[in-house]
Design a protein around this motif. Structure first.
Motif: not given
Length: 567
Positions: A527-530, A479-483
């Protein structure tokens, strides 16, 4: 698990009912459907606004329901609207009073049932000719009168300065004054998800990325069930695994939007190749730019451009949408692209009313929606502005029900009409009363004063879009990792675990609207979502396919710039 389900159909049915308690994993849905242990009352083909509305209405009445969508939920037209809940000011100008009256009532229903995803929005129509203000103002006063108690605010005549104050960034050259009126605004793709979750809560089985290949009616003379109803076999393919799925149902609704004629002409329960098409497709193009071009919480309406169309400039999720066009096209691709003349039209017409003209390099995203307009016998001239925005329901020779036309605002009324047609044709036994008009959708806060429903739809995207489910989202890891663009790792994991997301596109186009708001930034986030999808067990997140889509959503001039920066 599949062997256990197929040996015990009762357990298969029980797993469907677990939807009431928690979201089923996609593999569980596929496995329970593939073993064929359940005969559903209703199978809905198509996971857009209409299909999801039908599934919810039927499930709330107590029918067993399965919905199959070939792509993603709201993956077609239903995620590409102009984001407006409206009675149709231009339909009033055309004299279509009944459509306007129905749409105004349905606008109220959506605003009440999903306040975290739909809110009132003020519009300003600037007047550059002396007669514009009284002429259009009186029409909008009539719009207020028709809305009655469902009105969102009184129409008001504005002075020249009041108009400029309401629309900072509007061209002052030749401005005489303006008119302010009220309509509604929403997030179409997330409203579709709220419908899907609501239908799932009511007991429906929802499966996306499941292409229906055929609908086969019972053979002549086959024994019908105790209610005298026929039975259909729906053959489908899980597009994620290429696995065959076979579903049995007593009634089938074809709600595939612009693609309804394909199923009508190719399914064995359809009406055959010689049938007259129901749909005359039209496309609407939308251009997204920074909200600084019109830094306001008001929308802009130009009721008549130089070629007779309507132009909107709508603040939405921290950006500004310019739209739309209305162009006939005969092909119906899954990802339609704008014609050059459509982009020229939007940039040219907006330059006539904005103090700072939009240049191609200012465009953050370009997306196109296909409208399933009901074909008419007098449409030979190719014009789509004259075709019906109302819906049509047809019962085929073998009993398959097809619905098309309409618009997002009236999805609920369309669904109710579909079920009434099923009852009238003897395809389903009449059961229960329709109560979707007052049924709060999934995520709707307990009261409209809840802080999670307070954020307006023109604000930047954030946790408020989940409404009462914001806490459940934050319970997922990250929840604290913003993309970027308000998206967190927890939201991506929630999308997989509870919102049927299977690909990067599912997440960044519809669970979160990054692709529609800023295609270049969406490519940076991909890429981070993947990687998160892979960590959640998704074997093929389709990152490269999404990168290609990001390029398609950028205009040609910006494409070259993006390519030079590694996108």
């Amino acid at each position: 698990m599949r062997a256990e389900l197929c040996l015990n159909p009762a357990k298969s049915t029980e797993i469907h009912r677990l939807n009431l308690l928690q979201t089923m994993k996609r593999e569980e849905i596929v496995e329970s459907l593939a073993c064929g242990g359940t005969v559903f009352d209703l199978a809905v083909v198509g996971g857009g606004a209409t299909g999801l509305g039908v599934a919810l209405d039927a499930a709330l009445r107590g029918f067993s329901v399965v919905l199959l969508e070939s792509d993603d939920l709201a993956g077609g037209t239903s995620s590409r609207a102009t984001k407006l809940l409206h009675g149709g000011v231009r339909y009033l100008a055309q004299g279509n009073v009944s459509l306007v009256r129905e749409a105004l009532a349905e606008r109220t229903n959506v605003l009440h049932n999903a306040p975290h995803l739909a809110q009132p929005l003020p519009f300003v129509m600037p007047s550059y000719q002396w007669w514009h203000q009284p002429f259009y103002g009186l029409g909008l006063k009539l719009y207020d009168l028709m809305a009655g108690k469902a009105g969102l605010g009184a129409t008001r005549f504005l002075s020249r300065q009041e108009t400029l104050d309401s629309l900072p960034g509007l061209s002052a050259h030749g401005l005489k004054g303006g008119v302010r009126y009220w309509d509604g605004q929403f997030d179409d793709a997330r409203l579709a998800l709220a419908l899907a979750r609501s239908a799932e809560q009511a007991g429906a089985s929802i499966l996306n990325h499941a292409r229906v290949d055929d609908v086969i009616p019972e053979t002549p003379g086959s024994k019908r069930d105790a209610d005298g109803l026929r039975q259909y076999t729906i053959r489908a393919t899980d597009r994620r695994t290429s696995e065959a799925i076979e579903v049995k149902a007593r009634c089938v609704v074809n709600a595939t939007g612009v693609w309804v004629d394909h199923l009508r002409m190719h399914a064995k329960a359809g009406t055959g190749p010689g049938v007259r098409p129901m749909v005359s497709p039209s496309q609407g193009v939308h251009v997204v730019v920074d909200q600084s071009f019109l830094a306001t919480d008001h929308a802009l309406l130009i009721p008549r451009t130089r070629d007779g169309r309507v132009l909107f400039a709508v603040p939405w999720l921290g950006k500004l949408i310019l739209g739309t066009t209305d162009t006939p096209r005969q092909d119906i691709p899954r990802e339609p692209e704008p014609f050059d003349e459509e982009l020229d039209f939007l940039l040219r017409e907006s330059a006539g009313v904005l103090a700072r003209p939009v240049k191609p390099g200012d465009v953050r995203s370009v997306w196109v929606g296909l409208r399933p307009l009901v074909a008419a016998s007098d449409a030979s001239d190719g014009a789509t502005k004259t075709l019906s925005r109302e819906h049509t329901i047809v019962v085929g020779e073998h009993g398959m029900v097809t619905v098309t036309g309409g618009k997002w605002t009236t999805y609920r009324a369309m669904a109710e009409d579909v079920l009434e047609q099923c009852f009238a044709a003897g395809l389903l036994p009449r059961k229960g009363a329709c109560n979707t008009a007052h049924h709060k959708l999934f995520g709707a806060p307990a009261s409209n004063g809840d802080p999670q429903a307070a954020q307006p739809m023109h604000a930047a995207p954030g946790l408020h879009l989940y409404g009462s489910q914001a806490g459940a989202v934050n319970q997922c890891p990250g929840s604290a990792q913003h993309l970027g663009m308000g998206l967190t790792e927890a939201m991506v994991r929630y999308a997989v675990r509870h919102e049927w997301a299977q690909t990067v596109e599912d997440v960044l186009a519809r669970r979160w609207r990054s692709l529609f708001l800023d295609a270049r930034q969406a490519g940076v986030m991909a890429p981070r979502v993947a990687a998160i999808l892979s960590d959640e067990g998704i074997k093929q997140p389709d990152e490269q396919a999404f990168m290609g889509l990001c390029e398609q959503y950028l205009p040609a001039g910006q494409l070259r710039k993006a390519a030079g920066q590694g996108i």
